[in-house]
Scaffold this active site. Structure first.
Site, mmCIF file in Angstrom:
data_model
loop_
_atom_site.group_PDB
_atom_site.id
_atom_site.type_symbol
_atom_site.label_atom_id
_atom_site.label_comp_id
_atom_site.label_asym_id
_atom_site.label_seq_id
_atom_site.Cartn_x
_atom_site.Cartn_y
_atom_site.Cartn_z
ATOM 1 N N ASP A 1 0.763 -1.067 -0.010
ATOM 2 C CA ASP A 1 -0.029 0.096 0.071
ATOM 3 C C ASP A 1 1.084 1.244 -0.125
ATOM 4 O O ASP A 1 2.127 0.973 -0.521
ATOM 5 C CB ASP A 1 -1.153 0.012 1.014
ATOM 6 C CG ASP A 1 -2.371 0.655 0.807
ATOM 7 O OD1 ASP A 1 -2.309 1.871 0.570
ATOM 8 O OD2 ASP A 1 -3.419 -0.140 0.745
ATOM 9 N N HIS B 1 2.169 1.959 -3.120
ATOM 10 C CA HIS B 1 1.430 3.025 -3.848
ATOM 11 C C HIS B 1 1.818 4.498 -3.671
ATOM 12 O O HIS B 1 1.199 5.272 -3.936
ATOM 13 C CB HIS B 1 0.181 2.866 -3.105
ATOM 14 C CG HIS B 1 -0.710 1.608 -3.308
ATOM 15 N ND1 HIS B 1 -2.063 1.155 -2.941
ATOM 16 C CD2 HIS B 1 -0.193 0.539 -4.190
ATOM 17 C CE1 HIS B 1 -2.304 0.046 -3.357
ATOM 18 N NE2 HIS B 1 -1.373 -0.498 -4.099
#
Length: 397
Positions: free
Chosen positions: A223, A246
């Site tokens: 993430d 991310h």
């Protein structure tokens, strides 16, 4: 650009804090509590939770500076809450070993966190590995079964004057490190490692906190490498390598109608490799009084990044709770300076701002991003600002 540098050089601040705490240590005797002497076993199978709690209880009760020492070996731990306030404000936790979470993810899965420091002042964590053993929970989530949400590996809540150095976090069930409601937190030489497809495993998450510095760290996760939530002010992030992951994200913001904003954030000398995003600001597409302002992204290298520069004000997962609405979050005074590299998609710069509160005073300075050895594309919606120096892709602001 002086207005973006609301604080002095973070390296100088780190040095001053070290000198300050060193003066405390020199002025008073330091008591060391070894977790092994209090019953912990470094065999990777004996539950050592109570020994760590005992060490903390003694260190916290000491009127003099104290050190909790964790020698080499693997120490199995359940949930531990390190509660303050303490009788001294100089507790060091020196870790030469590995702390290991329960292999059964259901033990911690609904606990919220594994290791929690709350209401503490002047805690320093040096070295060590935190093994969250989260792969079982990730597999559960990917199977579509009903699973617990998972535990954050390390959280600091409502605390101040925290230093974390040379710490490694492996395979957290959910977020690796969370800073919530804190003041004056310094992290340096932190390493985060988890699979690129591990769900909700943000590397470092900061919210409702001020004067947080993250230096010289390497984050590989599934993430956001670093996520910045509502109420974060005066953040300095420098010399961070991100990927997979991310990217570094401000947001998501604006989930709540009444929400504190984010301001005075500097992200500099960062490298993104194979990430979903580079530098991103993300807000919910729904009403809110939140804001994000005075933000500097500087000296960034993108290597095959899907969305190198992104503002997304239409975040609405599964189209629930916000379809047809627009973001109320006001984004202003955001500078992208000296950002170079390659995009994995044609559109390397995308500003998708709110129609109700357009992005204002966005600045692109010396930006060069390419896609397959050609100039990448740019997309702007409801964004206003300026470009200066060599900017590629151009024609947006």
């Amino acid at each position: 650009m002086a207005k973006y540098h609301m604080r002095s050089c973070p390296l100088l601040l780190s040095l001053l804090s070290i000198l300050f705490y060193s003066s405390i240590v020199l002025a008073a005797p330091v008591t060391t509590y070894s977790v092994v002497s209090l019953g912990a076993k470094a065999d990777g199978k004996t539950d050592s939770t109570q020994a760590f709690i005992s060490a903390w209880t003694k260190a916290c009760a000491s009127v003099n500076p104290a050190v909790i020492y964790v020698p080499a070996g693997r120490f199995d731990l359940g949930k531990v809450v390190f509660n303050g306030p303490c009788k001294n404000s100089a507790i060091g936790i020196r870790i030469d070993g590995t702390l290991v979470a329960p292999s059964d993810y259901s033990v911690l899965g609904n606990e919220g966190n594994w290791l929690l420091f709350e209401h503490v002042d002047g805690v320093t964590i040096s070295g060590g590995i935190l093994d969250g053993q989260g792969t079982g929970l990730w597999d559960c989530k990917s199977s579509g079964k009903s699973c617990p949400s998972g535990a954050t590996t390390l959280e600091f809540s409502n605390s101040k004057n925290i230093v974390v150095s040379r710490l490694t976090s492996l395979n957290s069930q959910m977020f690796h490190i969370v800073v919530n409601g804190c003041q004056n937190v310094k992290m340096q030489g932190v390493e985060v490692t988890a699979s690129g497809d591990s769900p909700n495993t943000d590397g470092i998450h900061v919210q409702l906190s001020s004067d947080v510095t993250i230096l010289s760290s390497k984050i590989r996760t599934g993430d956001d490498c670093i996520s910045i939530g509502p109420g974060a002010t005066n953040l300095w992030i420098e010399n961070v390598a991100c990927g997979p992951g991310h990217g570094i994200s401000i947001g998501s913001l604006g989930k709540d109608l009444q929400e504190v904003g984010v301001q005075n954030v500097t992200v500099k000398t960062v490298t993104f490799t194979g990430t979903q995003n580079g530098v991103r600001i993300k807000t919910w597409g729904r009403p809110s009084n939140g804001f994000a302002r005075n933000i500097l992204f500087q000296h960034a290298i993108m290597v095959d990044v899907q969305n190198p520069i992104l503002i997304d004000q239409n975040y609405c997962p599964d189209n629930k709770g916000c379809p047809g609405q627009v973001s109320g979050v006001k984004i202003s005074d955001v500078t992208y300076q000296d950002i170079h590299g390659t995009s994995a998609t044609e559109v390397a710069v995308k500003f998708d701002c709110s129609s109700k509160n357009p992005c204002s005073r966005i600045r692109l300075e010396d930006v060069k991003l390419t896609y397959k050895n050609q100039a990448a594309q740019v997309s702007c919606t409801h964004a206003a600002g300026t470009s200066s120096g060599a900017v590629q892709p151009s024609g947006c602001l």
